[in-house]
Design a protein around this motif. Structure first.
Motif, PDB file in Angstrom:
ATOM      1  N   VAL A 106     -33.977   9.469 -60.284  1.00  0.00           N
ATOM      2  CA  VAL A 106     -34.589   8.990 -59.035  1.00  0.00           C
ATOM      3  C   VAL A 106     -34.892  10.173 -58.123  1.00  0.00           C
ATOM      4  O   VAL A 106     -35.991  10.265 -57.558  1.00  0.00           O
ATOM      5  CB  VAL A 106     -33.685   7.959 -58.332  1.00  0.00           C
ATOM      6  N   ALA A 107     -33.940  11.086 -57.980  1.00  0.00           N
ATOM      7  CA  ALA A 107     -34.138  12.248 -57.104  1.00  0.00           C
ATOM      8  C   ALA A 107     -35.330  13.076 -57.549  1.00  0.00           C
ATOM      9  O   ALA A 107     -36.105  13.573 -56.730  1.00  0.00           O
ATOM     10  CB  ALA A 107     -32.869  13.096 -57.075  1.00  0.00           C
ATOM     11  N   LYS A 108     -35.498  13.211 -58.858  1.00  0.00           N
ATOM     12  CA  LYS A 108     -36.636  13.973 -59.390  1.00  0.00           C
ATOM     13  C   LYS A 108     -37.962  13.340 -58.961  1.00  0.00           C
ATOM     14  O   LYS A 108     -38.886  14.032 -58.551  1.00  0.00           O
ATOM     15  CB  LYS A 108     -36.555  14.029 -60.912  1.00  0.00           C
ATOM     16  N   TYR A 109     -38.039  12.015 -59.022  1.00  0.00           N
ATOM     17  CA  TYR A 109     -39.277  11.334 -58.643  1.00  0.00           C
ATOM     18  C   TYR A 109     -39.518  11.328 -57.145  1.00  0.00           C
ATOM     19  O   TYR A 109     -40.634  11.164 -56.698  1.00  0.00           O
ATOM     20  CB  TYR A 109     -39.303   9.915 -59.203  1.00  0.00           C
TER      21      TYR A 109
ATOM     22  N   GLY B 272     -46.310  15.239 -49.882  1.00  0.00           N
ATOM     23  CA  GLY B 272     -45.708  14.529 -48.759  1.00  0.00           C
ATOM     24  C   GLY B 272     -45.666  13.021 -48.913  1.00  0.00           C
ATOM     25  O   GLY B 272     -45.201  12.323 -48.039  1.00  0.00           O
ATOM     26  N   ILE B 273     -46.173  12.491 -50.018  1.00  0.00           N
ATOM     27  CA  ILE B 273     -46.131  11.052 -50.263  1.00  0.00           C
ATOM     28  C   ILE B 273     -45.072  10.783 -51.322  1.00  0.00           C
ATOM     29  O   ILE B 273     -45.062  11.401 -52.374  1.00  0.00           O
ATOM     30  CB  ILE B 273     -47.500  10.513 -50.707  1.00  0.00           C
ATOM     31  N   LEU B 274     -44.171   9.869 -51.025  1.00  0.00           N
ATOM     32  CA  LEU B 274     -43.044   9.573 -51.897  1.00  0.00           C
ATOM     33  C   LEU B 274     -43.057   8.099 -52.250  1.00  0.00           C
ATOM     34  O   LEU B 274     -43.649   7.291 -51.555  1.00  0.00           O
ATOM     35  CB  LEU B 274     -41.732   9.897 -51.177  1.00  0.00           C
ATOM     36  N   GLY B 275     -42.367   7.739 -53.300  1.00  0.00           N
ATOM     37  CA  GLY B 275     -42.256   6.322 -53.588  1.00  0.00           C
ATOM     38  C   GLY B 275     -41.826   6.021 -54.996  1.00  0.00           C
ATOM     39  O   GLY B 275     -41.591   6.910 -55.800  1.00  0.00           O
ATOM     40  N   GLY B 276     -41.725   4.728 -55.254  1.00  0.00           N
ATOM     41  CA  GLY B 276     -41.333   4.255 -56.566  1.00  0.00           C
ATOM     42  C   GLY B 276     -40.515   2.993 -56.437  1.00  0.00           C
ATOM     43  O   GLY B 276     -40.139   2.586 -55.350  1.00  0.00           O
ATOM     44  N   THR B 277     -40.261   2.361 -57.579  1.00  0.00           N
ATOM     45  CA  THR B 277     -39.427   1.171 -57.624  1.00  0.00           C
ATOM     46  C   THR B 277     -38.209   1.490 -58.476  1.00  0.00           C
ATOM     47  O   THR B 277     -38.353   1.975 -59.604  1.00  0.00           O
ATOM     48  CB  THR B 277     -40.208  -0.020 -58.206  1.00  0.00           C
ATOM     49  N   TYR B 278     -37.038   1.236 -57.922  1.00  0.00           N
ATOM     50  CA  TYR B 278     -35.800   1.620 -58.571  1.00  0.00           C
ATOM     51  C   TYR B 278     -34.785   0.494 -58.487  1.00  0.00           C
ATOM     52  O   TYR B 278     -34.821  -0.331 -57.570  1.00  0.00           O
ATOM     53  CB  TYR B 278     -35.208   2.876 -57.907  1.00  0.00           C
TER      54      TYR B 278
ATOM     55  N   LYS C 142     -30.489  -4.738 -57.186  1.00  0.00           N
ATOM     56  CA  LYS C 142     -31.791  -5.229 -56.748  1.00  0.00           C
ATOM     57  C   LYS C 142     -32.851  -4.209 -57.132  1.00  0.00           C
ATOM     58  O   LYS C 142     -32.609  -3.004 -57.141  1.00  0.00           O
ATOM     59  CB  LYS C 142     -31.821  -5.451 -55.231  1.00  0.00           C
ATOM     60  N   GLU C 143     -34.028  -4.727 -57.458  1.00  0.00           N
ATOM     61  CA  GLU C 143     -35.188  -3.871 -57.685  1.00  0.00           C
ATOM     62  C   GLU C 143     -35.848  -3.662 -56.324  1.00  0.00           C
ATOM     63  O   GLU C 143     -36.252  -4.634 -55.672  1.00  0.00           O
ATOM     64  CB  GLU C 143     -36.172  -4.528 -58.646  1.00  0.00           C
ATOM     65  N   VAL C 144     -35.929  -2.415 -55.909  1.00  0.00           N
ATOM     66  CA  VAL C 144     -36.440  -2.105 -54.579  1.00  0.00           C
ATOM     67  C   VAL C 144     -37.597  -1.118 -54.701  1.00  0.00           C
ATOM     68  O   VAL C 144     -37.496  -0.103 -55.392  1.00  0.00           O
ATOM     69  CB  VAL C 144     -35.325  -1.527 -53.680  1.00  0.00           C
ATOM     70  N   SER C 145     -38.686  -1.468 -54.035  1.00  0.00           N
ATOM     71  CA  SER C 145     -39.864  -0.610 -53.993  1.00  0.00           C
ATOM     72  C   SER C 145     -39.811   0.226 -52.715  1.00  0.00           C
ATOM     73  O   SER C 145     -39.634  -0.316 -51.619  1.00  0.00           O
ATOM     74  CB  SER C 145     -41.122  -1.472 -54.018  1.00  0.00           C
ATOM     75  N   PHE C 146     -39.948   1.542 -52.875  1.00  0.00           N
ATOM     76  CA  PHE C 146     -39.905   2.461 -51.742  1.00  0.00           C
ATOM     77  C   PHE C 146     -41.257   3.146 -51.576  1.00  0.00           C
ATOM     78  O   PHE C 146     -41.901   3.512 -52.557  1.00  0.00           O
ATOM     79  CB  PHE C 146     -38.866   3.563 -51.988  1.00  0.00           C
TER      80      PHE C 146
END
Length: 105
Positions: A47-50, A56-62, A72-76
């Motif tokens: 997760v930290a790698k992604y 400057g744009i971050l995100g993902g679903t973890y 929980k599946e959370v989208s950031f």
């Protein structure tokens, strides 16, 4: 949530607490949050790698471990601001993911 340049969290909105069960006093730093949300070291590193971003744009679903130890599946979605702080939005997409899996079956 709002993360300061030094990694301290300065703000967590009520929806963050509703989704995860954690309040600001539970996770004052992003490092502490990562250890609680992703207790498995290998997954936490993934997760930290992604989360590292050059634009400057971050995100993902973890898959996040909540305070009550539920998953929980959370989208950031995050954005590094001009002053170096990071603002992060999140949404619980657990039900959506479950529906997608059910449809696929």
């Amino acid at each position: 949530m709002l993360v300061e340049i030094n990694g301290d969290m300065s703000y967590i909105n009520p929806e963050f607490t509703h989704i995860t069960g954690y309040a600001l006093q539970d996770i004052r730093s992003s490092k502490k949050w990562f250890h609680k949300a992703y207790p498995d070291e290998a997954y936490r590193k993934k997760v930290a790698k992604y989360w590292k971003s050059e634009n400057g744009i971050l995100g993902g679903t973890y898959s996040v471990t909540c305070k009550d130890q539920s998953q929980k599946e959370v989208s950031f979605t995050g954005r590094v601001l001009e002053d170096g702080r990071t603002v992060v939005l999140m949404a619980d997409v657990s039900d959506l993911r479950m529906a997608e899996r059910n449809l696929a079956e």
